[in-house]
Write an enzyme that holds these catalytic residues in place. Structure first.
Site, PDB file in Angstrom:
ATOM      1  N   GLU A 119     -15.823   4.100 -11.497  1.00 16.88           N
ATOM      2  CA  GLU A 119     -14.995   4.830 -12.473  1.00 16.88           C
ATOM      3  C   GLU A 119     -15.868   5.645 -13.427  1.00 16.88           C
ATOM      4  OE1 GLU A 119     -11.924   5.028 -11.976  1.00 16.88           O
ATOM      5  OE2 GLU A 119     -11.172   3.134 -11.135  1.00 16.88           O
ATOM      6  N   HIS A 142     -13.060  -0.644 -18.834  1.00 16.67           N
ATOM      7  CA  HIS A 142     -11.901  -0.661 -17.921  1.00 16.67           C
ATOM      8  C   HIS A 142     -11.770  -2.071 -17.372  1.00 16.67           C
ATOM      9  CE1 HIS A 142      -9.285  -0.237 -14.560  1.00 16.67           C
ATOM     10  NE2 HIS A 142     -10.252  -0.425 -13.678  1.00 16.67           N
ATOM     11  N   HIS A 144      -8.564  -5.255 -15.830  1.00 15.02           N
ATOM     12  CA  HIS A 144      -7.268  -5.470 -15.172  1.00 15.02           C
ATOM     13  C   HIS A 144      -6.508  -6.601 -15.885  1.00 15.02           C
ATOM     14  CE1 HIS A 144      -9.385  -4.018 -11.169  1.00 15.02           C
ATOM     15  NE2 HIS A 144      -9.226  -3.036 -12.041  1.00 15.02           N
ATOM     16  N   HIS A 214      -2.469  -0.612 -12.322  1.00 12.69           N
ATOM     17  CA  HIS A 214      -3.909  -0.769 -12.095  1.00 12.69           C
ATOM     18  C   HIS A 214      -4.602  -1.532 -13.215  1.00 12.69           C
ATOM     19  CE1 HIS A 214      -7.987   1.267 -10.903  1.00 12.69           C
ATOM     20  NE2 HIS A 214      -8.157   0.053 -11.369  1.00 12.69           N
TER      21      HIS A 214
HETATM   22  O1  2HA Z   1     -14.801  -1.383 -10.445  1.00 18.23           O
HETATM   23  O2  2HA Z   1     -11.862  -1.794 -11.240  1.00 18.23           O
HETATM   24  O3  2HA Z   1     -11.025   0.671 -10.783  1.00 18.23           O
HETATM   25  C1  2HA Z   1     -13.678  -1.725  -9.804  1.00 18.23           C
HETATM   26  C2  2HA Z   1     -12.491  -1.141 -10.455  1.00 18.23           C
HETATM   27  C3  2HA Z   1     -12.125   0.222 -10.090  1.00 18.23           C
HETATM   28 ZN    ZN Z   2      -9.915  -1.026 -11.732  1.00 10.62          ZN
END
Ligand code: 2HA
Ligand code: ZN
Length: 273
Positions: A119, A142, A144, A214
């Site tokens: 990313e 980033h 999840h 995502h």
């Molecule tokens: O690095 O989360 O969006 C793995 C991820 C890609």
């Molecule tokens: Zn991701």
């Protein structure tokens, strides 16, 4: 082999904090396999010896031209690397990169030739924006977060400010610590330029950006701050889901109660720095 962290206590403390946060991400269940990525601007720690370091891997293209990043240095989690491994050994699961003079490519300078996160366009587009606006923010995250991603599967939360309104109404702290709320980016292919550009637009006016189906992207003064921003919003999403699991739509704080928090705490309408 000598690590770039040796003899640089400021840089070491920054990377130690990245490792600490990576551990939290794993513990929270937000970082399955190689999920999520971290980037921190470490330019302030680069002395002449660092600046003289030669590339240890071929120059690679970013896919965007980012004028503010010329000669800047970033620690990035490695692509395909696990957060739980990074928590133990950040320099084997990430690397320090230097942005080349063309502002469109980068080279790895330390410690190992670990290719940066998939990313990277999103992380660097946000870093470019932070520098352009004179922000003191250095970190991009980033991840999840389960409850926030779950809510992004429900169309009603993706329209306008509905998600922000519901999250703010769960506990006063959400509004107090995430006064700009959460911005929504419609589903787009991971790692792409389109995703980076839409994320950039949303982060200008929100604390955290939610990628539909995502994950999230947050910016912070340091990586702990970016983690906290995400955690505050995810906690509110968790409370919402707990109430729903008890069988009904939660009442939420009233608009008047939320306005009172806004007024009494004099909440900022833009990032403090
Ligand atoms: O690095 O989360 O969006 C793995 C991820 C890609
Ligand atoms: Zn991701």
């Amino acid at each position: 082999m000598k690590s770039i962290l040796e003899g640089r206590p400021g840089l070491k403390a920054t990377i130690d904090q990245v490792a600490e946060v990576a551990g939290y991400l794993w513990q929270k269940g937000w970082a399955e396999r190689n999920g999520g990525n971290i980037t921190v601007n470490v330019t302030e720690y680069m002395d002449d010896e660092c600046k003289a370091l030669k590339a240890i891997a071929p120059v690679k293209q970013i896919g965007m031209t980012l004028p503010q990043l010329k000669g800047k240095y970033f620690y990035c989690k490695g692509t395909g690397k696990r957060m739980r491994d990074l928590a133990r050994d950040p320099m084997a699961n990430g690397s320090v990169i230097r942005i080349c003079d063309d502002c469109a490519s980068y080279e790895i300078i330390a410690d190992c030739p670990v290719a940066p996160t998939s990313e990277l366009p999103t992380h660097l587009a946000l870093q470019n924006y932070l520098l352009e606006t004179g922000s003191c923010y250095k970190a991009t995250l980033h991840t999840h977060p389960i409850e926030l991603v779950a809510m992004s599967h429900i169309q009603r939360f993706l329209k306008g400010d509905e998600m922000t309104r519901v999250l703010w109404s769960m506990i006063p702290e959400t509004l107090a610590f995430a006064p700009l709320g959460i911005g929504i980016v419609p589903y787009a292919l991971p790692s792409g330029i389109e995703l980076a550009e839409s994320t950039l637009e949303q982060i200008k006016t929100h604390d955290v950006v939610l990628w539909e189906k995502h994950g999230t992207v947050a910016v912070g003064q340091d990586i702990m701050d970016a983690f906290d921003q995400t955690d505050v919003l995810c906690k509110a999403a968790n409370i919402y889901m707990c109430a729903r699991n008890m069988g009904s739509e939660p009442d939420g704080m009233t608009d008047a109660a939320m306005k009172e928090v806004q007024d009494v705490f004099n909440l900022p309408k833009k990032r403090p720095c």
